[in-house]
Design an enzyme around this catalytic site. Structure first.
Site, short mmCIF file in Angstrom:
data_model
loop_
_atom_site.label_atom_id
_atom_site.label_comp_id
_atom_site.label_asym_id
_atom_site.label_seq_id
_atom_site.Cartn_x
_atom_site.Cartn_y
_atom_site.Cartn_z
N SER A 158 18.87 -11.83 82.66
CA SER A 158 20.02 -12.13 83.50
C SER A 158 20.25 -11.02 84.50
O SER A 158 20.28 -9.84 84.12
CB SER A 158 21.26 -12.30 82.61
N SER A 159 20.41 -11.36 85.79
CA SER A 159 20.70 -10.39 86.84
C SER A 159 19.61 -9.33 86.90
O SER A 159 18.47 -9.65 87.24
CB SER A 159 22.09 -9.80 86.63
N SER A 160 19.90 -8.08 86.55
CA SER A 160 18.85 -7.06 86.52
C SER A 160 17.69 -7.49 85.64
O SER A 160 16.52 -7.25 85.96
CB SER A 160 19.44 -5.73 86.03
N PHE A 182 17.27 -15.59 85.49
CA PHE A 182 18.63 -15.98 85.82
C PHE A 182 19.20 -14.99 86.83
O PHE A 182 19.28 -13.79 86.56
CB PHE A 182 19.51 -16.00 84.56
N HIS A 299 28.37 -15.27 89.26
CA HIS A 299 27.38 -14.40 88.63
C HIS A 299 27.63 -14.40 87.13
O HIS A 299 28.11 -13.40 86.57
CB HIS A 299 27.50 -12.99 89.23
#
Length: 449
Positions: A158-160, A182, A299
């Protein structure tokens, strides 16, 4: 000799035979079967070469085949492996389908802190060092320690962690068979560490509009000379994501269609759920690419059900689910229990950190349940001492009225066990001083800080 003496001697012989068998098994290095125990997250402190200085946790389900698949599940900035374990549904999927999950914890501090390195020169070369090499050491450890199947290794995050998913598929296409990213960005989107924080990033501010060929070349240059099969990839993004803008989904599509030699036009589109708009690229009965736009989401991915969709894309849900070792019946993902009464005063603790720049900031909030009972469904509230305004959030639904802010759990992190924690974050704006809140409450009860 009486019949009683015969029975006693017979029982003694049986006991001595059993004792001798146990001793023989021990000297031969044979481990005797023991009753099944509940699987738990375990930290591995020595797993091999670790140039990224990372921590490793692993979740090994009690019921699994002798050569289980491996899924590397990676957190977002400011998070941790244990946090992603408790805040996502991959462990419950592992219980159901019998694969091992690796939860790395990043320690790099560019931008938000605890972010996976996707910006350094070392992180963009196969075997170059930094976090990608550390993650590969974790994969090798699980293959050696638990018989992990080298032909079934997958990445998600997720994200990073989504950014690192793209990176691992680019750097090690011969290791990873598929990935699910993601809210990520294309591989090699960041120029360097200074380009990573959102306040001055060319990448996440949407100024990296490269052609599909340029994006594809970036992947090919990560492992020059490689001519084998490329990993399949599933891309997820919320249409209202302002931290990692939604437009970066299309940049990632441009990259992976070029890498796989696909047209930019999908072969099909559908809506697996009411707010999931999926584009699919299928060739020869194989789907090397899926791109899923989550309508209205910020987010805050993955949401409930998305881990299962990712595991299904990997191909790990075929056949019957793995039986529960205790009941013998297939396990199912946990449901979100109803909200419980709030803990008493002093039953919670909140940690708050913020990273500020001119007129903007990101913040991370960790809520720890210090009471003896689980919290099932949570609402965290605070008031700003200044004129801060929340603009976007992840791992929680955040609303603001004047100075009052309310953060509520999302579907996958509603439960906070006794002694456990939940972490969420948000982005905001301010002017003047960016002072931290003085008091937080959990379900109406004041928390210590």
């Amino acid at each position: 000799m009486t019949s009683i003496d015969v029975r006693v001697r017979s029982r003694l012989r049986v006991a001595l035979v059993a004792l001798a068998s146990t001793a023989l098994a021990a000297t031969a290095g044979i481990v005797l079967a023991s009753p099944a125990t509940a699987a738990s997250l375990v930290e591995v402190t020595s797993f091999g070469d670790n140039p990224g200085g990372m921590r490793m946790h692993v979740y090994v389900p009690d019921s699994r085949p002798s050569n289980p698949a491996i899924v590397v599940a990676m957190h977002g900035c400011g998070g941790s492996g244990p946090g992603f374990y408790s805040g996502s549904e991959f462990a419950s999927q592992a219980d159901r389908y019998g694969f091992v999950v690796i939860y790395p914890t990043a320690t790099q501090q560019a931008g938000f802190g605890n972010c996976f390195d996707v910006w350094s020169a070392a992180s963009k070369r196969r075997g170059g060092g930094s976090d990608p090499v550390s993650i590969m050491s974790m994969v090798t450890y699980v293959q050696r320690q638990y018989g992990g199947d080298p032909n079934r290794v997958y990445a998600t995050g997720s994200s990073s962690g989504g950014m690192m998913t793209n990176a691992m598929l680019a750097l090690y296409p011969d290791v990873f068979k598929a990935g699910a990213a993601f809210m990520g960005v294309p591989f090699n989107c960041f120029a360097n560490a200074a380009d990573f924080p959102p306040q001055n990033s060319q990448c996440v501010n949407g100024r990296m509009d490269r052609t599909p060929q340029q994006w594809g070349d970036a992947v090919r240059q990560a492992y020059p000379g490689y001519s084998g099969a490329r990993p399949r990839i599933q891309l997820w993004h919320g249409t209202n994501d302002t931290l990692v803008p939604y437009q970066l989904l299309q940049e990632a599509v441009d990259q992976w269609t070029n890498v796989h030699g696909l047209s930019l036009t999908p072969t099909s589109t559908d809506t697996p759920q009411s707010n999931w708009n999926r584009r699919r690229w299928t060739s020869g009965g194989v789907t090397p690419l899926e791109a899923i736009s989550v309508n209205g989401a910020g987010h805050s991915l993955p949401m409930s059900g998305m881990a299962q969709a990712a595991v299904q894309f990997f191909g790990l849900t075929g056949g019957s689910p793995t039986p529960n070792p205790t009941t013998g019946t297939p396990t199912t993902p946990p449901t979100v229990p109803p909200t419980t009464a709030p803990p008493s005063t002093g039953g919670c603790r909140v940690g708050y950190t913020a990273n500020s720049w001119a007129n903007g900031f990101t913040a991370s909030v960790t809520v720890t349940n210090t009471s003896t009972a689980a919290v099932n469904g949570w609402t965290v509230q605070w008031s700003w001492p200044g004129n801060q305004q929340v603009t976007n959030a992840w791992n929680a639904t955040v609303s603001q009225s004047g100075a009052q802010v309310t953060a509520r759990n999302v579907s996958y992190n509603a439960a906070i066990g006794a002694g456990a924690s939940a972490t969420f974050g948000f982005q905001g704006t301010y002017s003047g001083a960016n002072q931290a809140p003085i008091q937080f409450t959990l379900n109406g009860a004041a928390c210590s800080q």
